[in-house]
Write a protein that holds these residues in place. Sequence first.
Motif, PDB file in Angstrom:
ATOM      1  N   SER A 128      34.145  65.286  27.581  1.00  0.00           N
ATOM      2  CA  SER A 128      33.388  64.099  27.997  1.00  0.00           C
ATOM      3  C   SER A 128      33.277  64.003  29.514  1.00  0.00           C
ATOM      4  N   ALA A 269      31.019  58.334  31.417  1.00  0.00           N
ATOM      5  CA  ALA A 269      32.080  59.297  31.105  1.00  0.00           C
ATOM      6  C   ALA A 269      33.463  58.693  31.276  1.00  0.00           C
ATOM      7  N   TYR A 277      32.246  54.672  21.633  1.00  0.00           N
ATOM      8  CA  TYR A 277      30.939  55.289  21.446  1.00  0.00           C
ATOM      9  C   TYR A 277      29.904  54.298  20.939  1.00  0.00           C
ATOM     10  N   SER A 324      29.242  63.802  23.149  1.00  0.00           N
ATOM     11  CA  SER A 324      30.676  63.583  22.984  1.00  0.00           C
ATOM     12  C   SER A 324      30.999  63.003  21.607  1.00  0.00           C
TER      13      SER A 324
END
Length: 401
Positions: A128, A269, A277, A324
Amino acid sequence: MSIRSLQALCLTSFFIADVRDGLGPFLGIFLTQRHWQPDDIGLLMTAGGVAGLLATLPAGFITDASKNKRLILALLCVLITSTTLLLWLSQANAVVAFSQIVSGICAAFVGPLITGITLGLTGQKGFSAQMGKNEAFNHGGNFITALIAGGIAWYWGIGGIFILMTCTMLLTLIALTGIRSSDIDDNAARGLESGASAQVPDFSVLAKNKPLLITGLTLLLFHLANAALLPMLSMRVAAAPGAVNPGLYAAATVIISQLVMIPVAIWTAGRIDRVGYWRLIMLALLVMPVRAALAASSAAPLMMVPVQILDGVAAGVLGVVVPSFIVVLLRGNGHVNAGQSVVMLMQGVGAAMSPALTGMIAGHYSFATAFSVLSVIALTALLIWWRYAPLLSPPSCMETR
């Protein structure tokens, strides 16, 4: 992990930004200035998108199986640039269609290859953070080349963009040589745990993953609303006589969004573990309906400033979070890049249909009507993501709730 290879990867991400999309937003202007109609431009852009769609799934599986991702990426950059240069020589229907089809196929491989190289260099733990750097450099590359492209378009016209693209392709090839093949762990690059044996490609593993498919459907609708918005903004200006220099305008739209994407990618990030997420993707989805509504509300050239700021926010978040998220969803099954390609395929369906849809609406009604339709589509994507929140944020996805 090798610092040298990671630095070379960042430089590759910087330079490839201008190569991957060919003429990008300048394509519509280039063809409009040569008396092409919006619906014809939209259909040919769709042809390239459809070709890319057909290559998307093979791209992911080939990336998972590949032992020399650098060489494949280098060859693709050469092909994209070569076919784009054909447009300068001829704007015949067959030539433009060929150029867009080949470029679309090649571009389908770029995302999985960059993701695979990154995962192979860092493993999942550092993925990530490195993707945030990749995206920041990628957006920085888009910003710098758009700035240069704006100056070229102002002084020499759109034709100078072809020279710029050739230069960035050569610089991409040089950057790729700095990534050591020995630093790329091919098993890690496809999401396998250390010491695990390679697996035979199996699409059913991906087809049974509901969170993956819901993510793909949501992003399909997002890109159906998003993909044509910037080209349509540029074409609206190009179709209005005496407004502003269309080439300079197109460069300005890219510059604004890329300036926003750079800090947003770095910020994203560093927030994934804390925010999660699902929430970050929801933030990006919230932006799109507002962006399309603003574009529909006024034809004033300055309206593109808030429109492109919002574009920078959404793209900066999604560029880091989506890869990611997929790496976490598919950890350990050896199909990470194939999974990326499934989502890219569904995104590509939306992106490929977007120019044709909005081009026909703009041609038969108005640009404002086309932007209004895009806003409704974006709202639908938002509602789907909200509806399936429990499925998309399970503990197995390492989501912080």
